[in-house]
Design a protein around this motif. Structure first.
Motif, PDB file in Angstrom:
ATOM      1  N   ARG A 195      -7.785  -1.482   8.035  1.00 18.63           N
ATOM      2  CA  ARG A 195      -7.316  -2.193   6.843  1.00 18.63           C
ATOM      3  C   ARG A 195      -8.037  -1.597   5.638  1.00 18.63           C
ATOM      4  N   ALA A 196      -7.280  -1.095   4.663  1.00 15.26           N
ATOM      5  CA  ALA A 196      -7.899  -0.379   3.542  1.00 15.26           C
ATOM      6  C   ALA A 196      -7.313  -0.826   2.214  1.00 15.26           C
ATOM      7  N   ILE A 197      -8.154  -0.792   1.187  1.00 16.78           N
ATOM      8  CA  ILE A 197      -7.697  -0.947  -0.194  1.00 16.78           C
ATOM      9  C   ILE A 197      -7.817   0.422  -0.847  1.00 16.78           C
ATOM     10  N   ILE A 198      -6.715   0.891  -1.439  1.00 15.59           N
ATOM     11  CA  ILE A 198      -6.671   2.204  -2.092  1.00 15.59           C
ATOM     12  C   ILE A 198      -6.536   1.962  -3.598  1.00 15.59           C
ATOM     13  N   PHE A 199      -7.496   2.447  -4.371  1.00 15.36           N
ATOM     14  CA  PHE A 199      -7.510   2.186  -5.810  1.00 15.36           C
ATOM     15  C   PHE A 199      -6.908   3.336  -6.595  1.00 15.36           C
ATOM     16  N   CYS A 200      -5.980   2.989  -7.491  1.00 12.95           N
ATOM     17  CA  CYS A 200      -5.406   3.935  -8.448  1.00 12.95           C
ATOM     18  C   CYS A 200      -5.811   3.505  -9.856  1.00 12.95           C
ATOM     19  N   ARG A 201      -5.814   4.471 -10.772  1.00 14.11           N
ATOM     20  CA  ARG A 201      -6.232   4.182 -12.137  1.00 14.11           C
ATOM     21  C   ARG A 201      -5.166   3.408 -12.911  1.00 14.11           C
ATOM     22  N   THR A 202      -3.894   3.663 -12.638  1.00 11.98           N
ATOM     23  CA  THR A 202      -2.820   3.081 -13.442  1.00 11.98           C
ATOM     24  C   THR A 202      -1.805   2.337 -12.594  1.00 11.98           C
ATOM     25  N   GLY A 214       5.899   6.446   6.341  1.00 14.55           N
ATOM     26  CA  GLY A 214       5.794   5.554   7.487  1.00 14.55           C
ATOM     27  C   GLY A 214       4.558   4.683   7.541  1.00 14.55           C
ATOM     28  N   TYR A 215       3.762   4.635   6.484  1.00 19.01           N
ATOM     29  CA  TYR A 215       2.571   3.789   6.479  1.00 19.01           C
ATOM     30  C   TYR A 215       2.937   2.370   6.045  1.00 19.01           C
ATOM     31  N   LEU A 216       2.213   1.381   6.571  1.00 13.22           N
ATOM     32  CA  LEU A 216       2.431  -0.015   6.185  1.00 13.22           C
ATOM     33  C   LEU A 216       1.644  -0.275   4.913  1.00 13.22           C
ATOM     34  N   ALA A 217       2.246   0.053   3.776  1.00 10.20           N
ATOM     35  CA  ALA A 217       1.559  -0.012   2.480  1.00 10.20           C
ATOM     36  C   ALA A 217       2.328  -0.901   1.515  1.00 10.20           C
ATOM     37  N   GLU A 218       1.577  -1.626   0.680  1.00  8.00           N
ATOM     38  CA  GLU A 218       2.147  -2.418  -0.418  1.00  8.00           C
ATOM     39  C   GLU A 218       1.256  -2.224  -1.636  1.00  8.00           C
ATOM     40  N   GLY A 219       1.853  -2.364  -2.821  1.00  2.00           N
ATOM     41  CA  GLY A 219       1.101  -2.213  -4.061  1.00  2.00           C
ATOM     42  C   GLY A 219       0.916  -3.534  -4.774  1.00  2.00           C
ATOM     43  N   ILE A 220      -0.139  -3.591  -5.604  1.00  2.00           N
ATOM     44  CA  ILE A 220      -0.395  -4.785  -6.409  1.00  2.00           C
ATOM     45  C   ILE A 220      -1.011  -4.352  -7.735  1.00  2.00           C
ATOM     46  N   HIS A 221      -0.441  -4.844  -8.848  1.00  2.58           N
ATOM     47  CA  HIS A 221      -0.987  -4.519 -10.171  1.00  2.58           C
ATOM     48  C   HIS A 221      -0.588  -5.590 -11.178  1.00  2.58           C
ATOM     49  N   GLY A 222      -1.026  -5.404 -12.408  1.00  4.53           N
ATOM     50  CA  GLY A 222      -0.906  -6.440 -13.424  1.00  4.53           C
ATOM     51  C   GLY A 222       0.493  -6.770 -13.879  1.00  4.53           C
ATOM     52  N   ASP A 223       1.475  -5.894 -13.617  1.00  5.22           N
ATOM     53  CA  ASP A 223       2.852  -6.182 -14.039  1.00  5.22           C
ATOM     54  C   ASP A 223       3.589  -7.087 -13.061  1.00  5.22           C
ATOM     55  N   MET A 224       2.983  -7.388 -11.922  1.00  3.27           N
ATOM     56  CA  MET A 224       3.621  -8.251 -10.926  1.00  3.27           C
ATOM     57  C   MET A 224       3.310  -9.709 -11.253  1.00  3.27           C
ATOM     58  N   ASN A 225       4.290 -10.601 -11.037  1.00  2.93           N
ATOM     59  CA  ASN A 225       4.014 -12.020 -11.281  1.00  2.93           C
ATOM     60  C   ASN A 225       3.194 -12.592 -10.121  1.00  2.93           C
ATOM     61  N   GLN A 226       2.724 -13.815 -10.314  1.00  2.00           N
ATOM     62  CA  GLN A 226       1.806 -14.391  -9.335  1.00  2.00           C
ATOM     63  C   GLN A 226       2.460 -14.566  -7.967  1.00  2.00           C
ATOM     64  N   VAL A 229       2.286 -10.300  -1.397  1.00  2.00           N
ATOM     65  CA  VAL A 229       1.634  -9.068  -0.929  1.00  2.00           C
ATOM     66  C   VAL A 229       0.303  -9.397  -0.260  1.00  2.00           C
ATOM     67  N   MET A 230      -0.484 -10.285  -0.882  1.00  4.08           N
ATOM     68  CA  MET A 230      -1.799 -10.611  -0.331  1.00  4.08           C
ATOM     69  C   MET A 230      -1.682 -11.340   1.005  1.00  4.08           C
ATOM     70  N   GLU A 231      -0.690 -12.192   1.145  1.00  2.00           N
ATOM     71  CA  GLU A 231      -0.487 -12.874   2.430  1.00  2.00           C
ATOM     72  C   GLU A 231      -0.170 -11.870   3.531  1.00  2.00           C
ATOM     73  N   ARG A 232       0.650 -10.881   3.201  1.00  2.00           N
ATOM     74  CA  ARG A 232       1.009  -9.858   4.192  1.00  2.00           C
ATOM     75  C   ARG A 232      -0.195  -8.989   4.532  1.00  2.00           C
ATOM     76  N   PHE A 233      -1.023  -8.716   3.544  1.00  2.00           N
ATOM     77  CA  PHE A 233      -2.226  -7.908   3.792  1.00  2.00           C
ATOM     78  C   PHE A 233      -3.233  -8.677   4.649  1.00  2.00           C
ATOM     79  N   ARG A 234      -3.447  -9.939   4.299  1.00  2.00           N
ATOM     80  CA  ARG A 234      -4.384 -10.753   5.089  1.00  2.00           C
ATOM     81  C   ARG A 234      -3.865 -10.974   6.510  1.00  2.00           C
ATOM     82  N   GLY A 235      -2.537 -11.075   6.646  1.00  2.00           N
ATOM     83  CA  GLY A 235      -1.949 -11.343   7.952  1.00  2.00           C
ATOM     84  C   GLY A 235      -1.782 -10.118   8.825  1.00  2.00           C
ATOM     85  N   GLY A 236      -2.079  -8.929   8.281  1.00  2.00           N
ATOM     86  CA  GLY A 236      -2.001  -7.719   9.085  1.00  2.00           C
ATOM     87  C   GLY A 236      -0.656  -7.026   9.066  1.00  2.00           C
TER      88      GLY A 236
END
Length: 531
Positions: free
Chosen positions: A250-257, A272-284, A290-297
């Motif tokens: 389980r990894a967090i990958i940081f981008c600048r923008t 084919g990676y199980l990846a999702e993004g999260i940033h300031g333009d997304m609503n709550q 996304v966070m539920e899916r990340f915490r749930g594996g």
């Protein structure tokens, strides 16, 4: 000189910046001001002289770039801001960033430095530049020629003043300052404050404010830290190799923008990676999903900006990966602190380009720790890692027991007319599924007549089939997963095409393009013979 010491989290909107500059900063991916930007920009917009003690990587270019763009009058075709830098590389970098900040403000910016055609620079200056960024020696040349005048100068910036001092530019700087109007605004930025820099400030600045951003001494003892040097154009490819070679659960990958988050997430998902993004333009609601899916594996890789990841407390993060190097030591420590929690070990990986080594050294000084360098994993390394992972999964299942049903299937299979080793190998192949090791890619293409560092390929399709260079670029970039701009020379003939690609991705391109289609036709690709 007053020292600004307080800093509370704020936004660019709070700093009194115009909408056109806010729009440019948003497109550049800036989400919130760095400490020096939050402290200094309001002072500079108010017209104060300023001394900023800050090192590379703290966001100081935008600190003076934003006020320059805000104060320039594009209707006045004269040099209104001059930025002096110690090196041509920094001059180019600073000019590019100010140009991006001023893209909606019609501000003309240009770098002036030694080693470039002086006639070209003369034409550029005579055409009219409101902002000139340059090295002291070349700036003096143009001033003495009468090509560059400082009569209308409103802002003078000395960037990395201590470096210019070390390089012997102090007399040149003083000569330039003496030609500038006395009612100008002066900004001086320096990582250190030797006595000669202090004397320079006392002689030529008017009651300057002093803003200091010094990294705290931070330690991260439970986290293994290392970095890979990569080429910018091949960063995504390098990341996927690292992910395949590392035991990333389980990894967090940081981008600048924010744009970087979206592009990297799409690229990882396409591979084919199980990846999702999260940033300031997304609503709550989107962020929560996304966070539920990340915490749930359901998601293994969370691609995030610093702002979006603030406050996240997630158990079981095995890796933090800095796809883009953070801007300062504090950001680095905050990022990698997402792993190695509750006494567990963790791994922090940083990808850097050759230009980012000074920023890496700044981080190392801030944490009082050397970050270990590692070579990029080879395909053989990846295959070995996957082999060891598969073996450990089998042995773990053996230790856990509960094999009753599978033992019966095994007995049945052993009655078949196959060797036990072959049966076990087939079972492992089924168990591995998509984790089967990649077939080794060719690496030796011989002499193909390409430019140094490239491999030249022959493709059996050409002008008669309506092929254009864009078709070749689009197909190779899409099939092989490489940036289109790294593809070299393309020569299209009536019934065939030659294309050059960098050596390090040539095997990848050849494997991906076999039996692919261009313009609806199945193509064949092979190394060209030297002509």
């Amino acid at each position: 000189m007053d020292q600004a010491t307080s800093y509370e989290k704020t936004s660019f909107q709070d700093l009194g910046i115009s909408d056109r500059v806010l729009r440019a900063l948003a497109e550049m991916g800036f989400e919130e001001p760095s400490p020096i930007q939050a402290r200094a920009i309001p002072l500079l917009l108010a017209g104060k002289d300023l001394i900023g003690q800050a090192q590379t990587g703290t966001g100081k270019t935008a600190t003076f770039g934003v006020p320059i763009v805000e104060k320039i009058d594009p209707r006045v075709r004269a040099t209104q801001a001059l930025v002096l830098t110690p090196t041509r590389e920094l001059a180019i970098q600073v000019a590019e960033e100010i140009g991006r900040i001023g893209r909606f403000s019609r501000v003309r910016v240009g770098p002036i430095y030694g080693g470039q055609s002086i006639e070209r620079q003369v034409r550029l200056l005579r055409a009219g530049l409101e902002v000139v960024v340059g090295t002291p020696g070349r700036i003096m040349d143009h001033m003495r020629r009468g090509v560059l005048s400082l009569d209308r100068l409103r802002i003078l910036v000395l960037d990395e003043a201590d470096e210019m001092l070390d390089m012997g530019f102090i007399e040149d700087i003083e000569w330039i300052i003496q030609q500038a109007p006395q009612d100008r605004q002066t900004m001086l930025f320096s990582a250190t404050m030797p006595e000669e820099i202090r004397r320079l400030a006392q002689r030529y600045m008017r009651d300057p404010e002093f803003v200091q951003v010094s990294p705290q001494q931070l330690t991260v003892p439970q986290i293994e830290q290392f970095f890979y040097e990569v080429r910018q154009a091949l960063k995504t490819e390098a990341l996927t190799r690292i992910l395949d070679a590392e035991n990333v659960e389980r990894a967090i990958i940081f981008c600048r923008t924010k744009k970087g988050v979206d592009e990297l997430t799409e690229a990882l998902q396409g591979r084919g990676y199980l990846a999702e993004g999260i940033h300031g333009d997304m609503n709550q609601a989107q962020r929560n999903r996304v966070m539920e899916r990340f915490r749930g594996g359901q998601v293994e890789l969370l691609v995030a900006t610093d702002v979006a990841a603030r406050g996240l407390d997630i158990e079981g993060v095995t890796h933090v990966i800095n796809y883009d190097i953070p801007q300062d030591p504090e950001s680095y420590v905050h990022r990698i602190g997402r792993t190695g929690r509750a006494g567990r070990s963790g791994t922090a990986i940083t990808l850097i380009t050759s230009r980012e080594f000074p920023q890496l050294r700044l981080i190392e000084r801030g944490i009082r720790q050397r970050i270990q360098r590692r070579p990029l994993p080879s395909l053989a390394d990846i295959a070995e890692r996957q082999r060891e992972t598969l073996k450990s999964r089998v042995l773990k299942a053996l230790e856990e027991g509960h094999l009753g049903y599978f033992r019966e299937v095994a007995r049945d299979l052993l009655q078949e007319d196959y060797a036990a080793e072959e049966l076990l190998a087939a079972a492992l192949k089924v168990a591995a599924g998509d984790q089967a090791p990649p077939a080794p890619l060719p690496t030796d293409f011989g002499e193909t007549g390409a430019e140094p560092g490239f491999v030249r390929f022959f493709i059996n399709i050409g002008r008669a089939q309506g092929v254009q260079p864009a078709d070749i670029v689009r197909s190779i970039a899409g099939q092989a997963g490489i940036p289109g701009h790294v593809i070299g020379t393309i020569d299209i003939y009536d019934r065939f095409t030659f294309v050059e690609v960098p050596k390090e991705v040539a095997g990848q391109v050849m494997a991906a393009m076999q039996e692919s289609t261009i313009k609806g036709r199945t193509i064949n690709i092979e190394p060209a013979r030297k002509r």
